[in-house]
Write a protein that holds these residues in place. Structure first.
Motif, short mmCIF file in Angstrom:
data_model
loop_
_atom_site.label_atom_id
_atom_site.label_comp_id
_atom_site.label_asym_id
_atom_site.label_seq_id
_atom_site.Cartn_x
_atom_site.Cartn_y
_atom_site.Cartn_z
N ARG A 1 0.68 -1.07 0.28
CA ARG A 1 0.30 -0.23 0.02
C ARG A 1 0.76 1.25 -0.64
O ARG A 1 0.81 2.11 -1.12
N CYS A 2 2.21 1.28 0.78
CA CYS A 2 2.35 2.48 0.88
C CYS A 2 4.15 2.55 0.61
O CYS A 2 4.08 3.23 0.32
N GLY A 3 4.55 0.97 -0.05
CA GLY A 3 6.27 1.92 0.05
C GLY A 3 6.91 1.75 0.40
O GLY A 3 6.60 1.43 1.70
N PRO B 1 10.55 -0.41 5.79
CA PRO B 1 10.20 -1.89 5.45
C PRO B 1 11.82 -2.43 5.75
O PRO B 1 13.00 -2.09 5.29
N ALA B 2 11.42 -4.17 5.80
CA ALA B 2 13.20 -4.58 6.15
C ALA B 2 13.79 -4.74 4.71
O ALA B 2 15.03 -4.29 4.76
N ALA B 3 12.99 -5.16 3.22
CA ALA B 3 14.21 -4.54 2.16
C ALA B 3 13.36 -4.58 1.07
O ALA B 3 11.94 -5.56 1.33
N ALA B 4 13.70 -4.11 0.61
CA ALA B 4 12.66 -3.46 -1.06
C ALA B 4 12.96 -5.13 -1.75
O ALA B 4 13.27 -5.79 -2.12
N PRO B 5 11.26 -5.47 -2.22
CA PRO B 5 11.26 -7.25 -2.93
C PRO B 5 11.69 -6.96 -4.08
O PRO B 5 11.31 -5.42 -4.64
N ASP B 6 12.15 -8.26 -4.74
CA ASP B 6 12.74 -7.96 -5.93
C ASP B 6 11.33 -8.43 -6.74
O ASP B 6 11.06 -8.11 -7.88
N ALA B 7 10.71 -9.06 -6.75
CA ALA B 7 9.23 -9.74 -7.25
C ALA B 7 8.01 -8.38 -6.97
O ALA B 7 7.98 -7.81 -5.92
N ALA B 8 7.45 -8.98 -8.16
CA ALA B 8 5.66 -7.97 -7.79
C ALA B 8 5.58 -8.47 -6.61
O ALA B 8 5.17 -9.34 -6.22
N ASP B 9 4.75 -7.24 -6.20
CA ASP B 9 3.87 -7.55 -4.68
C ASP B 9 2.89 -8.84 -5.56
O ASP B 9 1.63 -8.89 -4.43
N ASP B 10 2.09 -9.23 -6.56
CA ASP B 10 1.07 -9.94 -7.05
C ASP B 10 1.19 -11.15 -6.27
O ASP B 10 -0.46 -12.26 -6.49
N ASP B 11 2.37 -11.85 -5.59
CA ASP B 11 2.55 -13.12 -5.63
C ASP B 11 2.36 -13.26 -4.37
O ASP B 11 2.30 -13.66 -3.74
N ALA B 12 2.23 -11.75 -3.17
CA ALA B 12 2.09 -12.08 -1.96
C ALA B 12 1.33 -12.89 -1.63
O ALA B 12 0.26 -12.98 -1.81
N PRO B 13 0.77 -13.81 -0.76
CA PRO B 13 0.15 -14.60 -0.30
C PRO B 13 -1.33 -13.59 0.43
O PRO B 13 -2.39 -14.70 0.39
N ALA B 14 -0.87 -12.57 0.75
CA ALA B 14 -2.31 -12.27 0.82
C ALA B 14 -3.13 -11.56 -0.51
O ALA B 14 -4.45 -11.45 -0.05
N VAL B 15 -3.16 -11.81 -1.46
CA VAL B 15 -3.90 -11.96 -2.41
C VAL B 15 -4.06 -12.81 -2.90
O VAL B 15 -4.00 -14.11 -2.21
#
Length: 490
Positions: free
Chosen positions: A265-267, A293-307
């Motif tokens: 949501r916030c980056g 944030p702990a670290a900038a994600p490499d992959a798109a957030d579309d694969d996050a388990p919350a989706v």
């Protein structure tokens, strides 16, 4: 639901089934072309559009099994389109098998209970589809462990129902497309206690720059419910697939899940994250979260388990999402057909009994026109004779046109045999080429339907007994590749 509503819905589902079968035929034709010409980008796009149309329309009706499986096939096709994966024989084989699986799922839409065998085949195909693009196989969702957020709520009231967390952001075109955010909240209230909610209105601009038709809001909501499932919550928003960004966190979600949601949501904006955490705290969440944030994600957030797992969610404000939406709407308006530049052809499905009734009425009109001509001759009136002749000519042209409506090209029936010949030749270990000619020859629709099964038997017998294996053909001085010819003519 009233009887009228049920009838309208049944007609809509029947129309979807017919359109889906048309999409599957286009999908199969495109894959067979790609098998012989992997560089045909237009056929690849046609296959993708067919799968995308089936998935999108199935989502509107809540056919979750169709949506989930078709999404897996569509993802593999997208990998082919983007160049991440090279088209090969195993890829074509699994996509053709996926086409058959979608057909089986469509055939079970009216069944009260899904077939375990169909689901087992679907799971096997999902494993194959994911393996080809290097993705892990689907895993059974583990039971959520009781973590601090859930424990705090249950400690206060041990008998409290499980609490779901919904995070929704509506796109700017939501209102223009006929969506009412309040209606979604009212419906959620029917599924459980939705009293803990915070409206997010920070993106609403000043009045002088506000677009009255645009939507600027979203909300964070805690839903208490004993019987609600993720799929049921997701289905509430299925009509808004392209106009909202939805995230669902199940009961017992860990702090890390909320931190992933905050990152989406916030980056990296610390101020926005602080405001979001304050909103969650007001909703009753009690656990520490990192502002940075702990670290900038490499992959798109579309694969996050919350989706939600079976629905592809994208940021509705992103240009690519708006482009995809316009493309998808165009596919649906066009019936998913492959329309090339300058092709303005339009198709309308008409019930056969209505067409028969029209032809009967035109037949009566021909008889009445002949009677009018006879009266004109008896009256010996030149203007009346001329008018009667003109009317009769138009009636006869209308009769011919109406009879032609029942005439359909036999090429569609012939086209089905490309897949049959491909599959059987591989099973028999024979190299067989199918040659089709006269596909534009027209027959009455009922006749075309009746000859399909006899033709199938003839083709199978020809492949089994009429064409020898390659080694026998070579020994007899014949080409190694056998040829089966289907020809239609008047």
């Amino acid at each position: 639901m009233t009887d009228d509503d049920a009838e309208i819905l049944a007609q809509a589902v029947a129309g979807f089934s017919d359109e889906a079968q048309e999409m599957l035929r286009q999908f199969e034709d495109a894959m067979l072309v790609l098998e012989s010409d992997p560089s045909d980008a237009e056929s690849l796009n046609a296959a993708f559009r067919a799968a995308h149309t089936i998935k999108g329309t199935a989502g509107l009706f809540g056919f979750t099994r169709v949506v989930q499986f078709t999404h897996e096939a569509e993802t593999l096709l997208e990998a082919l389109r983007s160049g991440e994966l090279v088209l090969s024989e195993p890829v074509v084989a699994v996509l053709l098998d996926s086409r058959d699986q979608i057909s089986r799922l469509l055939a079970e839409l009216s069944d009260a209970e899904p077939s375990p065998d169909t689901d087992a085949l679907g799971l096997e195909l999902v494993v194959r589809l994911r393996a080809l693009r290097g993705a892990p196989p689907p895993a059974a969702a583990p039971a959520p462990a009781p973590v601090l957020a859930h424990a705090v709520e249950r400690e206060a009231n041990p008998d409290a129902p499980p609490c779901w967390h919904l995070s929704v952001r509506f796109g700017p075109d939501a209102l223009r497309n006929g969506l009412d955010p309040l209606a979604f909240l009212r419906y959620l209230a029917k599924l459980g206690d939705a009293s803990r909610i915070r409206l997010l209105s920070e993106t609403i601009p000043a009045l002088d720059s506000l677009d009255a038709e645009a939507c600027y809001i979203g909300f964070e909501l805690r839903l208490l419910s004993d019987s609600t499932s993720r799929e049921e919550l997701a289905s509430v928003f299925e009509f808004a697939l392209d106009d909202c960004d939805l995230r669902i966190l199940p009961p017992g979600s860990a702090p890390a899940d909320f931190e992933d949601l905050a990152q989406h949501r916030c980056g990296d904006a610390a101020e926005a994250r602080t405001a979001l955490f304050a909103c969650w705290e007001a909703l009753g969440l009690r656990f520490p979260l990192r502002i940075e944030p702990a670290a900038a994600p490499d992959a798109a957030d579309d694969d996050a388990p919350a989706v939600v797992p079976h629905i592809e969610r994208r940021d509705p404000n992103a240009p690519s999402s708006r482009n995809d939406r316009r493309s998808g709407e165009g596919d649906r308006r066009n019936g998913g057909r492959d329309r090339r530049a300058g092709d303005e052809t339009r198709f309308v499905r008409v019930r056969a009994d209505k067409l028969d009734h029209l032809i009967d009425l035109i037949g009566e009109l021909v008889i009445a026109g002949s009677g009018a001509q006879m009266v004109a001759h008896l009256e010996q009136s030149a203007p009346l004779l001329e008018a009667a002749e003109r009317v009769m000519t138009l009636v006869q042209d209308t009769r011919d046109a109406a009879l032609g409506l029942r005439m359909v090209p036999i090429g569609e029936t012939f086209g089905r045999f490309h897949r049959v010949v491909r599959d059987i030749s591989k099973q028999l270990g024979k190299d067989i080429e199918l040659v089709v000619s006269g596909g534009d020859t027209e027959l009455d629709k009922s006749m075309v339907e009746q000859i399909a099964d006899p033709l199938m038997h003839l083709v199978r017998n020809s492949l089994d007994h009429g064409i020898e294996p390659a080694d026998e053909r070579l020994a007899a001085g014949k080409p190694a590749t056998g040829r089966l010819i289907l020809n239609a003519y008047q």
